[in-house]
Design a protein around this motif. Structure first.
Motif, mmCIF file in Angstrom:
data_model
loop_
_atom_site.group_PDB
_atom_site.id
_atom_site.type_symbol
_atom_site.label_atom_id
_atom_site.label_comp_id
_atom_site.label_asym_id
_atom_site.label_seq_id
_atom_site.Cartn_x
_atom_site.Cartn_y
_atom_site.Cartn_z
ATOM 1 N N ALA A 124 0.844 -1.199 0.000
ATOM 2 C CA ALA A 124 0.000 0.000 0.000
ATOM 3 C C ALA A 124 0.880 1.250 0.000
ATOM 4 N N LEU A 125 0.244 2.404 -0.139
ATOM 5 C CA LEU A 125 0.954 3.673 -0.085
ATOM 6 C C LEU A 125 0.857 4.260 1.320
ATOM 7 N N SER A 126 1.929 4.898 1.753
ATOM 8 C CA SER A 126 1.910 5.578 3.043
ATOM 9 C C SER A 126 0.883 6.706 3.011
ATOM 10 N N ASP A 161 1.048 -0.815 -8.418
ATOM 11 C CA ASP A 161 -0.196 -1.071 -9.141
ATOM 12 C C ASP A 161 -1.389 -1.022 -8.183
ATOM 13 N N VAL A 162 -1.544 0.138 -7.549
ATOM 14 C CA VAL A 162 -2.500 0.250 -6.441
ATOM 15 C C VAL A 162 -3.961 0.390 -6.874
ATOM 16 N N ALA A 163 -4.193 0.642 -8.166
ATOM 17 C CA ALA A 163 -5.580 0.837 -8.621
ATOM 18 C C ALA A 163 -5.653 0.680 -10.134
ATOM 19 N N GLU A 166 -6.968 4.856 -14.609
ATOM 20 C CA GLU A 166 -7.377 6.245 -14.382
ATOM 21 C C GLU A 166 -7.114 6.671 -12.945
ATOM 22 N N GLU A 167 -7.422 5.788 -12.011
ATOM 23 C CA GLU A 167 -7.221 6.135 -10.604
ATOM 24 C C GLU A 167 -5.744 6.235 -10.263
ATOM 25 N N LYS A 168 -4.937 5.348 -10.824
ATOM 26 C CA LYS A 168 -3.487 5.417 -10.588
ATOM 27 C C LYS A 168 -2.933 6.749 -11.059
ATOM 28 N N GLY A 191 7.821 2.688 -12.698
ATOM 29 C CA GLY A 191 6.880 1.673 -13.157
ATOM 30 C C GLY A 191 6.968 1.513 -14.665
ATOM 31 N N ALA A 192 6.343 0.482 -15.189
ATOM 32 C CA ALA A 192 6.288 0.258 -16.635
ATOM 33 C C ALA A 192 5.141 1.089 -17.199
#
Length: 278
Positions: A124-126, A161-163, A166-168, A191-192
């Motif tokens: 997850a992201l901090s 790859d958290v979402a 569009e959301e990323k 990221g790729a």
């Protein structure tokens, strides 16, 4: 390192992010690799957290200590004459104050810039508020030390790859701009990531954009045209070297010696290469 020399290196590195066009910064994992990158013409060198961890026999992800990192940074900074940017992962601390003191140690070791990431070990992201707290705390050191080092704030939205797509993109832009407002000089989105997304990130993030070299979009001229300011190699060079070492070990275990004996760099040539002061 003398403080004046460090201020000069940091100033040079800061200006590299303000000029037009893209620069490539290779990621080193020890003093030898840093020396090689400078000797072969690069204007600045960065560290790779993964590469340093591998060089010490560990996996990536803050498995080494801040003491290990400080030692490695000191050895690199002493052997090169160009700016050295340091990957501090999450800062080896969970508060702005802790991270600030760790950065202070690495400044003393000779660093000219820092990558600070928001990716956690759980994928997850901090919290964005925590990252802003850390960035602001680090930025205070610029005035306290008189060293104009570069804060490269990394968001792992694509890396982890958290979402969805569009959301990323929205997360990366929102976090990147929040980090820039908090004091970051550059925003790192590894990221790729494809060409069109890179263009949109460069257009929507109000700071110089740092991208990592990857298999999806790696044409240097197109990357520059897309608006990338800084291109990192990440752990790629270290993994390439260690991958070859694994192959050599496996071949030797099976009694094969051809690959070891086919290297182009002789003992005398290696000594000559590393003899010079840059």
């Amino acid at each position: 390192m003398k403080i004046q020399a460090q201020r000069e290196r940091a100033g040079i590195f800061s200006q590299m992010h303000k000029k037009k066009g893209m620069f490539v910064i290779p990621n080193a994992w020890d003093a030898a690799s840093a020396y090689i990158f400078e000797r072969e013409g690069f204007e600045a060198v960065a560290t790779t957290s993964a590469g340093i961890a591998y060089s010490l026999g560990y996996c990536d992800g803050q498995e080494i200590t801040i003491d290990d990192l400080e030692y490695a940074v000191g050895k690199m900074a002493d052997r090169i004459s160009v700016p050295l940017s340091v990957d501090v992962e999450r800062g080896y601390g969970e508060t702005g104050r802790q991270v600030k003191e760790n950065i202070r140690r690495l400044l003393r070791a000779g660093a000219s810039g820092f990558n600070l990431e928001d990716g956690q070990g759980d994928g997850a992201l901090s919290p964005v508020e925590l990252q802003i707290e850390k960035i602001r705390a680090i930025a205070e050191l610029k005035e306290e030390t008189g060293i104009d080092f570069v804060i490269n704030a990394r968001t792992c939205a694509y890396w982890l790859d958290v979402a969805g797509e569009e959301e990323k993109f929205e997360i990366a832009c929102q976090r990147g701009n929040a980090f820039a407002q908090a004091g970051a000089d550059c925003v790192f989105v590894p990221g790729a990531i494809g060409e069109e997304t890179v263009k949109k990130l460069a257009e929507n993030i109000e700071a110089p954009l740092n991208i990592i070299l990857n298999g999806k979009f790696n044409d240097l001229k197109k990357l520059e045209k897309a608006g990338v300011r800084r291109l990192s190699t990440g752990s790629g060079p270290a993994r390439y070297i260690y991958g070859n070492t694994v192959e050599i070990a496996r071949e030797l275990r099976c009694g094969k010696t051809e690959q070891i004996l086919s290297g182009w760099l002789s003992y005398n040539e290696a000594n000559e290469y590393f003899k010079d002061q840059i």
